[in-house]
Scaffold this active site. Structure first.
Site, PDB file in Angstrom:
ATOM      1  N   HIS A   1      37.262  39.653  47.037  1.00 45.49           N
ATOM      2  CA  HIS A   1      37.434  39.282  45.636  1.00 45.49           C
ATOM      3  C   HIS A   1      36.266  38.417  45.163  1.00 45.49           C
ATOM      4  O   HIS A   1      35.754  38.586  44.055  1.00 45.49           O
ATOM      5  CB  HIS A   1      38.739  38.509  45.437  1.00 45.49           C
ATOM      6  CG  HIS A   1      39.948  39.380  45.269  1.00 45.49           C
ATOM      7  ND1 HIS A   1      39.996  40.438  44.398  1.00 45.49           N
ATOM      8  CD2 HIS A   1      41.173  39.331  45.857  1.00 45.49           C
ATOM      9  CE1 HIS A   1      41.186  41.012  44.451  1.00 45.49           C
ATOM     10  NE2 HIS A   1      41.922  40.357  45.338  1.00 45.49           N
TER      11      HIS A   1
ATOM     12  N   HIS B   1      39.951  40.215  52.633  1.00 49.37           N
ATOM     13  CA  HIS B   1      40.355  40.669  51.297  1.00 49.37           C
ATOM     14  C   HIS B   1      40.021  39.609  50.243  1.00 49.37           C
ATOM     15  O   HIS B   1      39.486  39.932  49.170  1.00 49.37           O
ATOM     16  CB  HIS B   1      41.854  40.966  51.300  1.00 49.37           C
ATOM     17  CG  HIS B   1      42.423  41.280  49.954  1.00 49.37           C
ATOM     18  ND1 HIS B   1      42.608  42.575  49.496  1.00 49.37           N
ATOM     19  CD2 HIS B   1      42.874  40.465  48.951  1.00 49.37           C
ATOM     20  CE1 HIS B   1      43.131  42.543  48.280  1.00 49.37           C
ATOM     21  NE2 HIS B   1      43.305  41.281  47.929  1.00 49.37           N
ATOM     22  N   GLU B   2      40.297  38.350  50.547  1.00 50.03           N
ATOM     23  CA  GLU B   2      40.007  37.289  49.584  1.00 50.03           C
ATOM     24  C   GLU B   2      38.508  37.085  49.422  1.00 50.03           C
ATOM     25  O   GLU B   2      38.019  36.845  48.307  1.00 50.03           O
ATOM     26  CB  GLU B   2      40.688  35.980  50.007  1.00 50.03           C
ATOM     27  CG  GLU B   2      42.206  36.060  50.110  1.00 50.03           C
ATOM     28  CD  GLU B   2      42.864  36.654  48.866  1.00 50.03           C
ATOM     29  OE1 GLU B   2      42.315  36.497  47.764  1.00 50.03           O
ATOM     30  OE2 GLU B   2      43.936  37.285  49.008  1.00 50.03           O
TER      31      GLU B   2
ATOM     32  N   GLU C   1      42.907  45.010  43.295  1.00 52.17           N
ATOM     33  CA  GLU C   1      43.446  44.972  44.649  1.00 52.17           C
ATOM     34  C   GLU C   1      42.944  46.151  45.482  1.00 52.17           C
ATOM     35  O   GLU C   1      42.575  45.985  46.649  1.00 52.17           O
ATOM     36  CB  GLU C   1      44.977  44.961  44.607  1.00 52.17           C
ATOM     37  CG  GLU C   1      45.574  43.709  43.984  1.00 52.17           C
ATOM     38  CD  GLU C   1      45.061  42.434  44.626  1.00 52.17           C
ATOM     39  OE1 GLU C   1      45.002  42.360  45.874  1.00 52.17           O
ATOM     40  OE2 GLU C   1      44.696  41.517  43.875  1.00 52.17           O
TER      41      GLU C   1
END
Length: 283
Positions: free
Chosen positions: A134, A130-131, A202
């Site tokens: 980003h 997930h990071e 998100e």
């Protein structure tokens, strides 16, 4: 291009806010505000990542310190064909994580000690994906700048409150009504800014992470645990940096209009999207 435009608007808004505040103290205040605006706008672009890392009290880690952390990140950088970011660990007991930086070549990923202690590496892999998402989606700059702008807005409100209480400045130059307005509206503006920036980011990062590793379950399981922990374990996170984290670190704090001003989308909806396979569909 979209995130570049958003970043430009944020920085321009920050400069305008500072000039407006300076105008409360007449021509002299406006001149000082121009100098401060130039410094803060430049600093928000170049040093917002350092601000985020410092606010989290994080320390950089090397491969021998957390080999599994490094192994997973090396795997994810290969899958996403991106440079290796700097890796940090925050002493925060709440399980959480965030990414920051100007661009993929100047990126950093930070996990909390609570994340390492309470999640297994299968789940942490989902969080790290997930990071990395980003970073890959190139929205870490806007998140970092938004946090820096929120910090500046909050600082401005506190300075106005201090000036109002202790009577700073000449009476002829001051605008007490403007100061009162700033004190009331600035915290709301900072929260709305974080909310607007974070929610859509998100969902997209969850989707990109699932596609990156070919599975939505690791992140879904991680989000279930993060949801519970965020409501029961207090966090050390600065409220101005809250929108950068994968889970809202302030969920356990009592806040007025909490549902209206939350900086993150509903965790249940994020988990549902990861498990219903919609992340596999073409956009």
């Amino acid at each position: 291009m979209r995130n570049t435009a958003k970043t430009t608007v944020l920085l321009a808004g920050l400069a305008g806010l500072i000039l407006w505040i300076g105008s409360f103290w007449g021509q002299g205040g406006l001149t000082i505000a121009v100098v401060i605006a130039l410094l803060l706008v430049g600093g928000s672009y170049w040093f917002s990542d350092k601000l985020a890392i410092r606010s989290a009290r994080a320390q950089e880690v090397q491969p021998h310190q957390l080999p599994e952390y490094w192994r997973i990140m090396q795997e994810l950088t290969t899958l996403s064909d991106m440079p290796m970011p700097r890796l940090y660990v925050s002493p925060d007991p709440q399980p959480n994580a965030f990414a920051t930086g100007r661009n993929p070549r100047n990126a950093a990923v930070c996990v909390t000690e609570g994340l390492i202690r309470n999640l297994n590496w299968y789940e942490i892999r989902g969080v790290l994906a997930h990071e990395m998402a980003h970073i890959r989606n190139r929205d870490i700059l806007i998140g970092s700048v938004a946090a820096a702008v929120a910090t500046a807005i909050t600082f401005a409100a506190r300075m106005a409150q201090f000036a109002l209480i202790f009577g700073g400045g000449r009476d002829n130059d001051r605008n007490p009504f403007g100061e009162i307005l700033l004190i009331i509206l600035a915290p709301i503006a900072a929260m709305l800014l974080q909310m607007a920036i974070s929610r859509s980011r998100e969902y997209q990062a969850d989707r990109t992470a699932a596609r990156m590793i070919g599975d939505g379950e690791p992140l879904a399981r991680a989000l279930e645990k993060l949801d519970v922990a965020s409501k029961t374990v207090p966090s050390l996170a600065d409220p101005n940096q809250a929108q950068m984290y994968i889970a809202n670190p302030l969920a356990s704090r009592r806040m007025g209009f909490k549902g209206l001003f939350t900086t993150h989308p509903p965790m249940e909806e994020r988990i549902r999207r990861l498990r219903d396979g919609s992340w596999q569909e073409a956009i």
